[in-house]
Write an enzyme that holds these catalytic residues in place. Sequence first.
Site, mmCIF file in Angstrom:
data_model
loop_
_atom_site.group_PDB
_atom_site.id
_atom_site.type_symbol
_atom_site.label_atom_id
_atom_site.label_comp_id
_atom_site.label_asym_id
_atom_site.label_seq_id
_atom_site.Cartn_x
_atom_site.Cartn_y
_atom_site.Cartn_z
ATOM 1 N N LYS A 163 7.060 10.624 -3.293
ATOM 2 C CA LYS A 163 7.733 11.355 -2.797
ATOM 3 C C LYS A 163 9.298 10.555 -2.561
ATOM 4 O O LYS A 163 9.223 9.858 -1.481
ATOM 5 C CB LYS A 163 7.430 12.075 -1.269
ATOM 6 C CG LYS A 163 8.005 13.371 -0.752
ATOM 7 C CD LYS A 163 9.406 13.468 -0.633
ATOM 8 C CE LYS A 163 9.627 12.806 0.574
ATOM 9 N NZ LYS A 163 11.209 12.513 0.809
ATOM 10 N N GLU A 219 6.629 -0.937 5.058
ATOM 11 C CA GLU A 219 7.939 -1.893 4.878
ATOM 12 C C GLU A 219 9.082 -1.341 5.680
ATOM 13 O O GLU A 219 9.502 -0.174 5.087
ATOM 14 C CB GLU A 219 8.148 -2.168 3.310
ATOM 15 C CG GLU A 219 6.842 -2.697 2.602
ATOM 16 C CD GLU A 219 7.258 -3.236 1.215
ATOM 17 O OE1 GLU A 219 8.149 -2.851 0.781
ATOM 18 O OE2 GLU A 219 6.669 -4.468 0.930
ATOM 19 N N CYS A 276 17.850 -3.518 4.326
ATOM 20 C CA CYS A 276 16.904 -3.812 5.152
ATOM 21 C C CYS A 276 16.938 -5.328 5.678
ATOM 22 O O CYS A 276 16.739 -5.386 7.011
ATOM 23 C CB CYS A 276 15.572 -3.288 4.948
ATOM 24 S SG CYS A 276 15.004 -4.105 3.398
ATOM 25 N N GLU A 301 18.790 -1.091 14.728
ATOM 26 C CA GLU A 301 19.267 -1.342 13.558
ATOM 27 C C GLU A 301 20.289 -0.195 13.182
ATOM 28 O O GLU A 301 19.939 0.829 13.231
ATOM 29 C CB GLU A 301 17.882 -0.912 12.477
ATOM 30 C CG GLU A 301 18.510 -1.167 10.996
ATOM 31 C CD GLU A 301 17.244 -0.934 10.102
ATOM 32 O OE1 GLU A 301 16.679 0.250 10.432
ATOM 33 O OE2 GLU A 301 17.019 -1.376 9.157
HETATM 34 P P1 NAD Z 1 13.426 7.270 6.537
HETATM 35 O O1 NAD Z 1 12.401 6.650 7.351
HETATM 36 O O2 NAD Z 1 14.414 8.335 7.325
HETATM 37 O O3 NAD Z 1 12.806 7.797 5.425
HETATM 38 C C1 NAD Z 1 12.254 7.366 4.267
HETATM 39 C C2 NAD Z 1 11.232 8.282 3.847
HETATM 40 O O4 NAD Z 1 10.279 8.759 4.495
HETATM 41 C C3 NAD Z 1 12.112 9.424 2.800
HETATM 42 O O5 NAD Z 1 11.505 9.661 1.610
HETATM 43 C C4 NAD Z 1 11.781 10.522 3.843
HETATM 44 O O6 NAD Z 1 11.978 11.775 3.229
HETATM 45 C C5 NAD Z 1 10.293 10.062 4.387
HETATM 46 N N1 NAD Z 1 9.802 10.805 5.502
HETATM 47 C C6 NAD Z 1 10.699 11.286 6.571
HETATM 48 N N2 NAD Z 1 9.822 11.985 7.533
HETATM 49 C C7 NAD Z 1 8.498 11.610 6.924
HETATM 50 C C8 NAD Z 1 7.259 12.273 7.730
HETATM 51 N N3 NAD Z 1 7.224 12.753 8.849
HETATM 52 N N4 NAD Z 1 6.368 12.088 6.595
HETATM 53 C C9 NAD Z 1 6.243 11.501 5.659
HETATM 54 N N5 NAD Z 1 7.572 10.928 5.077
HETATM 55 C C10 NAD Z 1 8.703 11.257 5.828
HETATM 56 O O7 NAD Z 1 14.244 6.042 6.279
HETATM 57 P P2 NAD Z 1 15.479 5.959 5.468
HETATM 58 O O8 NAD Z 1 16.567 6.432 6.359
HETATM 59 O O9 NAD Z 1 15.436 6.665 4.092
HETATM 60 O O10 NAD Z 1 15.741 4.518 4.939
HETATM 61 C C11 NAD Z 1 16.289 3.452 5.821
HETATM 62 C C12 NAD Z 1 15.038 2.964 6.449
HETATM 63 O O11 NAD Z 1 14.345 1.936 5.701
HETATM 64 C C13 NAD Z 1 15.865 1.650 7.255
HETATM 65 O O12 NAD Z 1 15.124 1.692 8.468
HETATM 66 C C14 NAD Z 1 15.590 0.541 6.214
HETATM 67 O O13 NAD Z 1 15.567 -0.733 7.090
HETATM 68 C C15 NAD Z 1 14.250 0.721 5.693
HETATM 69 N N6 NAD Z 1 13.889 -0.140 4.499
HETATM 70 C C16 NAD Z 1 13.347 -1.046 4.554
HETATM 71 C C17 NAD Z 1 12.724 -1.782 3.463
HETATM 72 C C18 NAD Z 1 11.871 -2.855 3.400
HETATM 73 O O14 NAD Z 1 11.549 -3.446 2.457
HETATM 74 N N7 NAD Z 1 11.375 -3.261 4.665
HETATM 75 C C19 NAD Z 1 13.732 -1.671 2.269
HETATM 76 C C20 NAD Z 1 14.454 -0.799 2.452
HETATM 77 C C21 NAD Z 1 15.027 0.161 3.676
#
Ligand code: NAD
Length: 481
Positions: free
Chosen positions: A177, A252, A285, A380
């Site tokens: 997804k 992650e 991140c 963040e």
């Molecule tokens: P997000 O948590 O808003 O969304 C991530 C994914 O989760 C999306 O595909 C979203 O549609 C899905 N999602 C949202 N609600 C959900 C639910 N209730 N159930 C299942 N899936 C759901 O994050 P974002 O804004 O897309 O990305 C930014 C975040 O990701 C930042 O916090 C960043 O630090 C983190 N990040 C971490 C890493 C790592 O490797 N540690 C790498 C890249 C980004």
Amino acid sequence: MVTVAGVHVDGDHWIGGERSPSPRTFDDVSPIDEQVIAQIARGGAHEADAAVQAATKAFPAWARTHRDERARILHAIADQVEKRLDRLAIVETVDNGALLRSHLHGVMPRVAHNFRFFADWLLNLGRDDFETRGHRNHVSWDPAGVCALITPWNAPLMLATWKIAPALAAGNTVVLKPAEWSPLTASLLAGITVEAGLPDGVFNVVQGYGEEAGAALVAHPGVHRIGFTGSVPTARRIAQAAAGNLTPLSLELGGKSPLIVFADADTELALDLAVRQYDNAGQVCLAGVRLLVEESIAAEFTERLVDEVAKLRQGDPRDAATDVGPQIHREHLARIDGFVQRAKQAGATALIGGEPGGGLHYRPTLFTGVAADSEIVNEEVFGPVLTLQTFRGEDQAVELANSTRFGLAATLVTGSPERAKRVAGRLVAGTVWVNCFFVRDLRAPFGGARQSGIGREGGDWSFDFYCDVKNTVFAPGGWNG
Ligand code: NAD
């Protein structure tokens, strides 16, 4: 099917080897000009279930496929990624606004490498046999089943394939997804898997919003692993959903990583590393967004850093001269600005930036005068916003570095190898970089301490997660060939 930057892209789901529409769609908007570039299928429980069923059906045959053949297909996927590198790069840039040159020269080659690396690593697994009193303990890495993979928008295809590649290599089937703000390259990857000969149903894509398609997928009882990259609040919701079926999770998550500059550091290197934290418009991140600078050099370092940040060119991410592109989405831009304005109200000083920069751009921002317990130091932002604090001596550096609820990464810049070892040993972080940044061997573990994640991926750690590791004990005598 639409054409994005001259490339045909499909906004439908990819389920059981077929494109599959939904009655409802949503707009995919380019961060470059906020124009709608595609209509994307808006999946929900029905599509999540169809994809899990397709993946369940495809699992037994793929799990039984000899590892050499699985590795061959993964290499074929890498070949196809390399063949279409230009197209993947431009579509990703138009979809998520990150720099085209970075997609061409860093991100997309890494996508191909993800597949090659895990294909090759697979062939080295399962060599851990032990003998006790003549009994042979044979360790095998059995595929776990259907893996639901949920990924963010900041490096969509790279982060997705970091999970897809080991999951497939291990013999699992996958339902991805992708993030709703950057759905397109997942769809292109589906086409690539066909060209590479991956059997139908082994890789599936459900498009849609997190709270609809994502939530349905992670709560599905037919899912055996959930691999998630994203934010802490979403991780909490996913963990709650996974609890119902006790589905194992790899998380992650976000960070608020420190970049520590000691007085004995190579100043040019430290400045270069500090400026790099604005890469991808701060939407990284791992970014070291909390600059911790030893007090004796802080005044001069800060002045020089502001000069360097002022040189960063904001612009169209397709332009090779651009250093900082737009933020992903207007909502995200507003979120960043909210953090910045609240920081100012709390008394922080923006030495540079501190405001939007037109379109979806945010001006690279550097704050000083920030309180250790303030929001801007602890939460963040995920934008081009850095804070600078000073410290005296190693103890205070470590105390400040470890003072947030995150523990994803830390970077330290010092001329002393002894200090580097001492300080690195005391930092709470999944990855510590000494006099460097972002370089990482895929054999090494990757993940976060504290609220930056649960579990590690990379090398054996990925296979630990995506497999049911089994010990079969053979009695002595003839059975243990
Ligand atoms: P997000 O948590 O808003 O969304 C991530 C994914 O989760 C999306 O595909 C979203 O549609 C899905 N999602 C949202 N609600 C959900 C639910 N209730 N159930 C299942 N899936 C759901 O994050 P974002 O804004 O897309 O990305 C930014 C975040 O990701 C930042 O916090 C960043 O630090 C983190 N990040 C971490 C890493 C790592 O490797 N540690 C790498 C890249 C980004």
